[in-house]
Design a protein around this motif. Structure first.
Motif, mmCIF file in Angstrom:
data_model
loop_
_atom_site.group_PDB
_atom_site.id
_atom_site.type_symbol
_atom_site.label_atom_id
_atom_site.label_comp_id
_atom_site.label_asym_id
_atom_site.label_seq_id
_atom_site.Cartn_x
_atom_site.Cartn_y
_atom_site.Cartn_z
ATOM 1 N N GLY A 1 0.804 -1.211 0.000
ATOM 2 C CA GLY A 1 0.000 0.000 0.000
ATOM 3 C C GLY A 1 0.840 1.266 0.000
ATOM 4 N N VAL A 2 0.165 2.394 -0.102
ATOM 5 C CA VAL A 2 0.827 3.695 -0.087
ATOM 6 C C VAL A 2 1.096 4.125 1.349
ATOM 7 C CG1 VAL A 2 0.520 6.154 -0.577
ATOM 8 C CG2 VAL A 2 -0.139 4.451 -2.291
ATOM 9 N N GLY A 3 2.342 4.493 1.632
ATOM 10 C CA GLY A 3 2.687 4.995 2.956
ATOM 11 C C GLY A 3 3.352 6.352 2.907
ATOM 12 N N ALA B 1 -4.835 12.061 4.592
ATOM 13 C CA ALA B 1 -5.620 11.790 5.798
ATOM 14 C C ALA B 1 -5.748 10.300 6.097
ATOM 15 C CB ALA B 1 -7.020 12.397 5.640
ATOM 16 N N ALA B 2 -5.219 9.447 5.220
ATOM 17 C CA ALA B 2 -5.360 7.999 5.409
ATOM 18 C C ALA B 2 -4.454 7.506 6.541
ATOM 19 C CB ALA B 2 -5.027 7.268 4.123
ATOM 20 N N PRO B 3 -4.922 6.584 7.365
ATOM 21 C CA PRO B 3 -4.114 6.076 8.485
ATOM 22 C C PRO B 3 -2.777 5.498 8.050
ATOM 23 C CG PRO B 3 -6.404 5.383 8.715
ATOM 24 C CD PRO B 3 -6.286 6.006 7.363
ATOM 25 N N GLN B 4 -2.732 4.857 6.870
ATOM 26 C CA GLN B 4 -1.491 4.208 6.450
ATOM 27 C C GLN B 4 -0.438 5.178 5.925
ATOM 28 O OE1 GLN B 4 -4.516 3.788 5.102
ATOM 29 N NE2 GLN B 4 -4.421 3.452 2.869
ATOM 30 N N THR B 5 -0.821 6.444 5.683
ATOM 31 C CA THR B 5 0.165 7.439 5.242
ATOM 32 C C THR B 5 0.966 7.911 6.448
ATOM 33 O OG1 THR B 5 -1.223 8.169 3.401
ATOM 34 C CG2 THR B 5 0.493 9.681 4.150
ATOM 35 N N ARG B 6 2.264 7.705 6.388
ATOM 36 C CA ARG B 6 3.105 7.997 7.546
ATOM 37 C C ARG B 6 4.155 9.078 7.296
ATOM 38 N NH1 ARG B 6 4.392 2.061 10.185
ATOM 39 N NH2 ARG B 6 2.257 1.232 10.106
ATOM 40 N N ILE B 7 4.463 9.308 6.021
ATOM 41 C CA ILE B 7 5.533 10.261 5.695
ATOM 42 C C ILE B 7 5.107 11.103 4.499
ATOM 43 C CG2 ILE B 7 7.928 10.515 4.936
ATOM 44 C CD1 ILE B 7 8.522 7.815 6.252
ATOM 45 N N ARG C 1 -5.943 14.921 9.779
ATOM 46 C CA ARG C 1 -5.508 13.812 10.636
ATOM 47 C C ARG C 1 -5.850 14.097 12.101
ATOM 48 N NH1 ARG C 1 -2.179 10.336 7.722
ATOM 49 N NH2 ARG C 1 -1.419 9.355 9.635
ATOM 50 N N LYS C 2 -5.641 15.325 12.521
ATOM 51 C CA LYS C 2 -5.975 15.689 13.899
ATOM 52 C C LYS C 2 -7.472 15.483 14.147
ATOM 53 C CE LYS C 2 -6.007 19.634 17.111
ATOM 54 N NZ LYS C 2 -7.471 19.806 17.192
ATOM 55 N N ASP C 3 -8.291 15.943 13.215
ATOM 56 C CA ASP C 3 -9.742 15.814 13.368
ATOM 57 C C ASP C 3 -10.178 14.355 13.388
ATOM 58 O OD1 ASP C 3 -9.880 18.548 13.398
ATOM 59 O OD2 ASP C 3 -10.544 18.744 11.316
ATOM 60 N N LEU D 1 -5.899 10.757 14.327
ATOM 61 C CA LEU D 1 -4.732 10.012 13.867
ATOM 62 C C LEU D 1 -3.435 10.699 14.288
ATOM 63 C CD1 LEU D 1 -5.876 9.333 10.174
ATOM 64 C CD2 LEU D 1 -5.922 7.699 12.091
ATOM 65 N N LYS D 2 -2.363 9.933 14.257
ATOM 66 C CA LYS D 2 -1.045 10.531 14.440
ATOM 67 C C LYS D 2 -0.723 11.411 13.234
ATOM 68 C CE LYS D 2 1.344 6.874 17.063
ATOM 69 N NZ LYS D 2 2.501 5.937 17.008
ATOM 70 N N PRO D 3 0.107 12.433 13.410
ATOM 71 C CA PRO D 3 0.542 13.202 12.244
ATOM 72 C C PRO D 3 1.502 12.371 11.395
ATOM 73 C CG PRO D 3 1.708 13.930 14.204
ATOM 74 C CD PRO D 3 0.660 12.952 14.676
ATOM 75 N N TYR D 4 1.714 12.793 10.178
ATOM 76 C CA TYR D 4 2.761 12.176 9.368
ATOM 77 C C TYR D 4 4.056 12.963 9.572
ATOM 78 C CZ TYR D 4 0.417 15.616 6.277
ATOM 79 O OH TYR D 4 -0.220 16.722 5.767
ATOM 80 N N THR D 5 5.167 12.296 9.371
ATOM 81 C CA THR D 5 6.455 12.977 9.393
ATOM 82 C C THR D 5 6.608 13.775 8.104
ATOM 83 O OG1 THR D 5 7.515 11.287 10.755
ATOM 84 C CG2 THR D 5 8.963 12.644 9.395
ATOM 85 N N VAL D 6 7.079 15.006 8.218
ATOM 86 C CA VAL D 6 7.306 15.867 7.053
ATOM 87 C C VAL D 6 8.810 15.919 6.796
ATOM 88 C CG1 VAL D 6 7.030 18.170 6.083
ATOM 89 C CG2 VAL D 6 5.254 17.230 7.588
#
Length: 482
Positions: free
Chosen positions: A24-26, A116-122, A172-174, A177-182
């Motif tokens: 998947g997309v992360g 905004a997807a949970p699996q997006t981390r970065i 993500r906040k709304d 979820l955790k934020p993603y790393t930028v």
């Protein structure tokens, strides 16, 4: 036939070795140009091949649709071409880490759904220095920047990189979820800190609670990236097609060398990039300074001196003995402004840079490198010039590089050919020459007085001003205004 998910390359070409649809997309990446396809996407492709995981990339193009169309027609697959060995054999590898590319000018729904997807981390980006709209001295957003002004007025429909990052984090906040790393991958000193300060300032202006949440839970690691990657030429695309037996409109050629140094500061997981050559460190700054001053600073010198001398490519400029000598002097002067760095011998690094610049197989245009000079000169040239002044070192190479850039800003060659500077301050820079009447002293004085360009230490230095005027006077004799 075109390269796509159904394409099977010849055995001489390294194919994608993992089942793409199983991952998947992360990662969301802004700015899917040549450099990203030769750098971050390649490292991520290596991790997917070695470890798997949901780390594929959704690309975002903020302005152009051409790159998105080319990659999407090929299911995100493209060819990385590298010339290796004394025979300069063209080694081809298919890269499969990009799923697709969204062109923001056609709509942003898919972009924000993914952010905004949970699996997006970065979230990573290579959007050039000027795109951020952040004042580097204050860390606040530049209210005169068109994208910043638009996005502050309409934060629900952002068009700029800072506005889009903030909206994604807000979603993500709304959602709890955790934020993603930028993770910024542009050539900015302390790039993570700059983006963080811009994001926080923007967020405070529209939603103070969001800013507090980002400050407490977000992560903005700095990084240093290095791989010389010119735009693809028709000749490259034809050569790749001949080897593949298929068309690849997104193929890219780059040099064998590649480096990525990253601050190990992530808030929501990351790929095992260290297993494919990425160096994770506590402090990127020393590596960043080395690259900005020695490589990027010399690159800018080559670009301006080479362009004015009529050299289309870096390799051609380096074949000009006069420019070659200037580059060697510049690299040596830049190295003397650096503190010792474990595992790095600056003399060896400098020799390696010369060899990379001379590479006859990399068609890197001087005009391409020359763009956005007002955004690049401060960290590449002015900072080491200040340190040289403070420590009694030779400032001549930095004054020369600055004077060559100033001459380039005239926008006209010695033969009378005009060209666009492709600089956000273009009108301002070009106008100085119209009022300076070719007088080196007047032109330098006007440049030094420009707001938000030269640091105060250089503006107030008589030594710097005299060196700059002497260098520009000499350059105007060899490259008079056409």
């Amino acid at each position: 036939m075109n390269v796509d998910a159904s394409f099977t390359p010849p055995k001489t070409v390294q194919n994608v070795s993992y089942e793409r649809n199983a991952h998947g997309v992360g990662i969301v990446h802004f700015g899917v140009g040549a450099f990203h396809r030769a750098h971050q996407a390649v490292y991520t492709d290596g991790v997917l091949a070695k470890h798997g995981g949901d780390w594929r990339i959704l690309g975002v193009s903020l302005q152009s649709t051409k790159g998105a169309d080319a990659l999407n027609a090929q299911d995100g697959i493209y060819t990385l071409a590298v010339r290796e060995g004394k025979e300069q054999h063209l080694s081809l590898r298919l890269i499969g880490s990009i799923t697709e590319v969204e062109a923001a000018t056609r709509g942003t729904d898919k972009i924000f759904q993914t952010l905004a997807a949970p699996q997006t981390r970065i979230v990573t980006m290579t959007v050039t220095e000027k795109a951020y709209g952040v004042d580097r001295s204050s860390g606040s957003v530049d209210l005169s920047n068109a994208s910043i002004a638009h996005d502050l007025k309409d934060p629900a429909n952002p068009i700029g990189i800072i506005g889009m990052i903030v909206k994604g984090l807000s979603l993500r906040k709304d959602a709890g979820l955790k934020p993603y790393t930028v993770l910024c991958c542009d050539n900015l000193p302390k790039n993570g800190k700059i983006v963080r300060s811009g994001v926080l300032d923007f967020a405070r202006r529209i939603d103070p609670e969001l800013a507090t949440w980002i400050e407490a839970h977000g992560a903005f690691p700095s990084s240093m990236v290095d791989r010389i990657t010119p735009s693809a030429t028709p000749e490259l695309l034809a050569e790749v097609e001949e080897i593949l037996g298929a068309k690849d409109a997104a193929a890219i050629e780059t040099e064998p060398f590649s480096q990525w140094v990253v601050e190990d500061n992530f808030c929501n997981g990351r790929p095992l990039w260290e297993d494919v050559g990425v160096l994770f460190v506590d402090d990127v700054a020393p590596y960043e300074r080395m690259k900005l001053r020695m490589l990027n600073g010399a690159h800018s010198l080559i670009a301006y001196a080479g362009f004015l001398a009529g050299h289309k490519y870096v390799r051609d400029a380096m074949a000009d003995q006069h420019i070659h000598n200037l580059v060697e002097q510049h690299i040596l002067a830049a190295s003397k402004t650096l503190t010792p760095l474990s595992g790095i011998v600056f003399e060896d690094y400098g020799k390696q840079l010369i060899e990379r610049f001379e590479n006859p197989n990399i068609a890197h245009e001087t005009y391409q490198i020359a763009m956005d000079g007002s955004q690049k000169m401060p960290q590449r040239i002015f900072e080491p010039a200040i340190e040289s002044l403070e420590h009694g070192l030779d400032i001549q190479p930095f004054a020369l590089a600055t004077a060559v850039w100033i001459r380039y800003c005239a926008g006209i060659t010695s033969t009378g050919k005009t060209y666009d500077l492709r600089d956000p301050r273009e009108d301002e820079l070009r106008s100085i020459f119209k009022s300076g009447n070719g007088n080196a002293s007047d032109i330098c004085t006007a440049f030094l007085e420009l707001a938000n360009l030269f640091p105060a230490q250089l503006q107030q230095s008589d030594i710097w001003a005299e060196q700059l005027k002497d260098q520009l006077s000499s350059i105007l004799k060899s490259h008079p205004l056409g």
